[in-house]
Scaffold this motif. Structure first.
Motif, mmCIF file in Angstrom:
data_model
loop_
_atom_site.group_PDB
_atom_site.id
_atom_site.type_symbol
_atom_site.label_atom_id
_atom_site.label_comp_id
_atom_site.label_asym_id
_atom_site.label_seq_id
_atom_site.Cartn_x
_atom_site.Cartn_y
_atom_site.Cartn_z
ATOM 1 N N GLY A 12 -63.749 5.613 -12.908
ATOM 2 C CA GLY A 12 -64.033 5.221 -14.292
ATOM 3 C C GLY A 12 -64.737 6.325 -15.051
ATOM 4 O O GLY A 12 -64.410 6.613 -16.211
ATOM 5 N N MET A 13 -65.714 6.961 -14.409
ATOM 6 C CA MET A 13 -66.408 8.071 -15.049
ATOM 7 C C MET A 13 -65.448 9.205 -15.369
ATOM 8 O O MET A 13 -65.512 9.824 -16.445
ATOM 9 N N GLY A 14 -64.508 9.491 -14.443
ATOM 10 C CA GLY A 14 -63.528 10.538 -14.686
ATOM 11 C C GLY A 14 -62.650 10.236 -15.889
ATOM 12 O O GLY A 14 -62.294 11.152 -16.651
ATOM 13 N N LEU A 15 -62.287 8.977 -16.091
ATOM 14 C CA LEU A 15 -61.463 8.601 -17.241
ATOM 15 C C LEU A 15 -62.168 8.883 -18.563
ATOM 16 O O LEU A 15 -61.524 9.213 -19.558
ATOM 17 N N THR A 16 -63.499 8.758 -18.564
ATOM 18 C CA THR A 16 -64.234 9.026 -19.819
ATOM 19 C C THR A 16 -64.204 10.506 -20.187
ATOM 20 O O THR A 16 -64.523 10.863 -21.329
ATOM 21 N N ALA A 17 -63.843 11.384 -19.233
ATOM 22 C CA ALA A 17 -63.758 12.814 -19.534
ATOM 23 C C ALA A 17 -62.461 13.169 -20.257
ATOM 24 O O ALA A 17 -62.330 14.277 -20.779
ATOM 25 N N LEU A 18 -61.501 12.232 -20.295
ATOM 26 C CA LEU A 18 -60.244 12.474 -20.994
ATOM 27 C C LEU A 18 -60.440 12.317 -22.497
ATOM 28 O O LEU A 18 -61.386 11.682 -22.957
ATOM 29 N N THR A 19 -59.516 12.850 -23.260
ATOM 30 C CA THR A 19 -59.657 12.829 -24.720
ATOM 31 C C THR A 19 -59.219 11.510 -25.356
ATOM 32 O O THR A 19 -59.901 11.018 -26.266
ATOM 33 N N PRO A 20 -58.104 10.887 -24.952
ATOM 34 C CA PRO A 20 -57.662 9.663 -25.636
ATOM 35 C C PRO A 20 -58.717 8.557 -25.581
ATOM 36 O O PRO A 20 -59.294 8.287 -24.517
ATOM 37 N N LEU A 21 -58.954 7.909 -26.715
ATOM 38 C CA LEU A 21 -59.951 6.850 -26.788
ATOM 39 C C LEU A 21 -59.629 5.689 -25.847
ATOM 40 O O LEU A 21 -60.549 5.159 -25.199
ATOM 41 N N PRO A 22 -58.356 5.246 -25.730
ATOM 42 C CA PRO A 22 -58.072 4.159 -24.778
ATOM 43 C C PRO A 22 -58.479 4.507 -23.344
ATOM 44 O O PRO A 22 -58.925 3.637 -22.595
ATOM 45 N N ALA A 23 -58.314 5.775 -22.953
ATOM 46 C CA ALA A 23 -58.713 6.181 -21.603
ATOM 47 C C ALA A 23 -60.226 6.077 -21.435
ATOM 48 O O ALA A 23 -60.724 5.645 -20.382
ATOM 49 N N ILE A 24 -60.968 6.451 -22.468
ATOM 50 C CA ILE A 24 -62.435 6.373 -22.403
ATOM 51 C C ILE A 24 -62.881 4.921 -22.281
ATOM 52 O O ILE A 24 -63.747 4.585 -21.464
ATOM 53 N N ILE A 25 -62.286 4.049 -23.086
ATOM 54 C CA ILE A 25 -62.657 2.627 -23.047
ATOM 55 C C ILE A 25 -62.313 2.033 -21.679
ATOM 56 O O ILE A 25 -63.098 1.279 -21.091
ATOM 57 N N ALA A 26 -61.132 2.388 -21.163
ATOM 58 C CA ALA A 26 -60.743 1.905 -19.830
ATOM 59 C C ALA A 26 -61.707 2.414 -18.775
ATOM 60 O O ALA A 26 -62.072 1.689 -17.842
ATOM 61 N N GLY A 27 -62.153 3.654 -18.918
ATOM 62 C CA GLY A 27 -63.111 4.213 -17.969
ATOM 63 C C GLY A 27 -64.445 3.491 -18.001
ATOM 64 O O GLY A 27 -65.042 3.208 -16.947
ATOM 65 N N ILE A 28 -64.937 3.191 -19.206
ATOM 66 C CA ILE A 28 -66.194 2.453 -19.345
ATOM 67 C C ILE A 28 -66.062 1.068 -18.708
ATOM 68 O O ILE A 28 -66.959 0.602 -17.993
ATOM 69 N N ALA A 29 -64.924 0.395 -18.960
ATOM 70 C CA ALA A 29 -64.708 -0.941 -18.398
ATOM 71 C C ALA A 29 -64.675 -0.895 -16.872
ATOM 72 O O ALA A 29 -65.310 -1.719 -16.198
ATOM 73 N N LEU A 30 -63.943 0.081 -16.309
ATOM 74 C CA LEU A 30 -63.846 0.191 -14.849
ATOM 75 C C LEU A 30 -65.192 0.541 -14.241
ATOM 76 O O LEU A 30 -65.584 -0.021 -13.210
ATOM 77 N N MET A 31 -65.921 1.443 -14.873
ATOM 78 C CA MET A 31 -67.225 1.829 -14.343
ATOM 79 C C MET A 31 -68.202 0.653 -14.387
ATOM 80 O O MET A 31 -68.992 0.452 -13.464
ATOM 81 N N THR A 32 -68.143 -0.132 -15.454
ATOM 82 C CA THR A 32 -69.039 -1.286 -15.576
ATOM 83 C C THR A 32 -68.746 -2.319 -14.501
ATOM 84 O O THR A 32 -69.662 -2.815 -13.824
ATOM 85 N N PHE A 33 -67.474 -2.658 -14.336
ATOM 86 C CA PHE A 33 -67.080 -3.615 -13.300
ATOM 87 C C PHE A 33 -67.527 -3.127 -11.925
ATOM 88 O O PHE A 33 -68.111 -3.875 -11.131
ATOM 89 N N SER A 34 -67.275 -1.851 -11.645
ATOM 90 C CA SER A 34 -67.568 -1.301 -10.319
ATOM 91 C C SER A 34 -69.068 -1.199 -10.084
ATOM 92 O O SER A 34 -69.538 -1.397 -8.954
ATOM 93 N N PHE A 35 -69.816 -0.859 -11.129
ATOM 94 C CA PHE A 35 -71.271 -0.778 -10.965
ATOM 95 C C PHE A 35 -71.859 -2.128 -10.583
ATOM 96 O O PHE A 35 -72.648 -2.237 -9.643
ATOM 97 N N PHE A 36 -71.503 -3.168 -11.327
ATOM 98 C CA PHE A 36 -72.041 -4.487 -11.016
ATOM 99 C C PHE A 36 -71.610 -4.938 -9.620
ATOM 100 O O PHE A 36 -72.381 -5.599 -8.913
ATOM 101 N N ALA A 37 -70.399 -4.601 -9.238
ATOM 102 C CA ALA A 37 -69.934 -4.958 -7.903
ATOM 103 C C ALA A 37 -70.774 -4.258 -6.836
ATOM 104 O O ALA A 37 -71.256 -4.883 -5.883
ATOM 105 N N ALA A 38 -70.976 -2.937 -6.984
ATOM 106 C CA ALA A 38 -71.757 -2.184 -6.002
ATOM 107 C C ALA A 38 -73.207 -2.640 -5.977
ATOM 108 O O ALA A 38 -73.814 -2.772 -4.907
#
Length: 404
Positions: A306-332
């Motif tokens: 998820g963090m890696g996705l936020t390094a990409l330029t397209p805004l949808p990729a950044i939003i997807a990265g934030i969502a994945l990182m948030t889900f994974s953080f709470f899980a961990a």
């Protein structure tokens, strides 16, 4: 079943049973307090760019308005539990909520940056009285069959409070001066504190103590003799630090070209917390079936993706990265925190307090340190810093296999 206070059903042993008026009053009061506590703590996060502009400070300095609060909270968590053993659970929780709300209103009125930082640090000190004691209160007062549901409601409300504090503040910042927003959060805190005092039943199972500091300190230090617990404490620091670093500075990143998003749009990103709230319960059940030592590395790996996705330029990729990182953080975090309770053979409350201590220390130190990375290398600097922390966290999680 016997009746305790008028209108409040309690079991024969004096504990609160599920489905009774007492259970509903307690759950409502504690859920409201949990929601308000984390709204008071985290509502400044989407305001960091505005605070930097108002007081003419850099991004790293503006992050101190959050880091000082979480740092003070982490230290005082270790003290608030002992205080409640002497003066009681309910008075400390109510006092914590009312005092932190007054300090939040003071933040809205402060004319200088040093005074604002002082008020925010004292807010963290005051807030420590609620999360440190709420679980102890529920554990003492609830019947075993009612405890799981009551605790789940409290934790879910706490996560919701963190989201609402960020989301509402971020959206409101496009329409109101930030001083009014902060004052409004503080006022809601006062209402919640008064509600907690009115609704929460007095402690029935609490027994006042005069704790011996030598015994308490010895028991606390004994937790570090377990290598597995030490690894989990380190993971709390690394995971929370990484998570807060991303959320602290994603607003600065998206306010700039080519995105030029509004504060409202950035605030909506915090709705990703809903994924985390749902994911933590599901992952927790999965970990019990297949093993925490297998699930925890997967959660951290997905955070890195998820963090890696936020390094990409397209805004949808950044939003997807934030969502994945948030889900994974709470899980961990769910897996690691439950593992602490399972591993600690004595002093479980102290082991949990130590986990939370390192958890909020990570928020403070990494949250501020990421500001230096931002100022020197922009978003790429934040991504590199967080990537390094998550790589170390993954190695530690893999080492937990020998302690499973």
């Amino acid at each position: 079943m016997t009746q305790g206070e008028p209108g409040q059903g309690v079991a024969a042993d004096g504990r609160i049973a599920v489905g009774t008026p007492a259970f509903r009053r307690t759950s409502l009061a504690m859920a409201g307090a949990g929601l308000t506590t984390f709204a008071l703590l985290y509502h400044v996060q989407p305001l960091l760019p505005l605070l930097a502009d108002t007081f003419k400070v850099g991004a790293a300095e503006s992050a101190l308005s959050l880091s000082l609060s979480t740092g003070a909270l982490s230290i005082c968590l270790l003290l608030a539990g002992s205080l409640s053993e002497v003066v009681g659970r309910k008075p400390v929780m109510v006092g914590s909520l009312l005092l932190s709300s007054l300090l939040t209103i003071a933040v809205a009125l402060t004319p200088s940056w040093p005074a604002l930082l002082l008020a925010r640090m004292l807010t963290g000190v005051a807030l420590a009285g609620l999360p440190a004691i709420a679980m102890a209160y529920l554990g003492e007062e609830m019947q075993p069959k009612a405890l799981g549901l009551a605790m789940g409601l409290y934790i879910a409300a706490s996560a919701l409070g963190g989201m609402v504090g960020r989301l509402v503040t971020g959206i409101a910042a496009d329409h109101l001066d930030w001083h009014w927003i902060v004052a409004g959060i503080g006022t809601l805190g006062l209402i919640s504190g008064a509600t907690l005092w009115h609704l929460l039943p007095p402690s029935r199972q609490f027994r006042r103590q005069s704790p011996d500091p030598r015994i308490l300190i010895g028991s606390l230090l004994a937790q570090f003799r377990d290598p597995g617990l030490c690894i989990l404490f380190a993971l709390a620091f690394l995971l929370m630090g990484s998570f807060v670093a991303i959320y602290n500075f994603i607003g600065f990143h998206l306010l700039q070209p080519p995105y030029n998003l509004s504060q409202s749009a950035i605030g909506l990103i915090f709705s990703a917390y809903l994924l985390g709230m749902g994911g933590s319960a599901w992952i927790g059940a999965l970990a019990l079936r297949v093993g925490r030592h297998r699930v925890l590395p997967v959660g951290i790996s997905l955070m890195a993706v998820g963090m890696g996705l936020t390094a990409l330029t397209p805004l949808p990729a950044i939003i997807a990265g934030i969502a994945l990182m948030t889900f994974s953080f709470f899980a961990a975090h769910s897996v690691a925190s439950s593992w602490v309770s399972a591993r600690a053979t004595t002093g479980k409350a102290q082991a949990s307090s130590l986990y939370l201590f390192f958890y909020y220390m990570g928020s403070s130190f990494v949250g501020s340190g990421a500001g230096l990375a931002w100022e020197r290398a922009g978003w790429a600097g934040v991504v590199v810093l967080v990537g390094g922390l998550l790589a170390l966290a993954l190695l530690l999680a893999l080492s937990m296999r020998r302690h499973a």
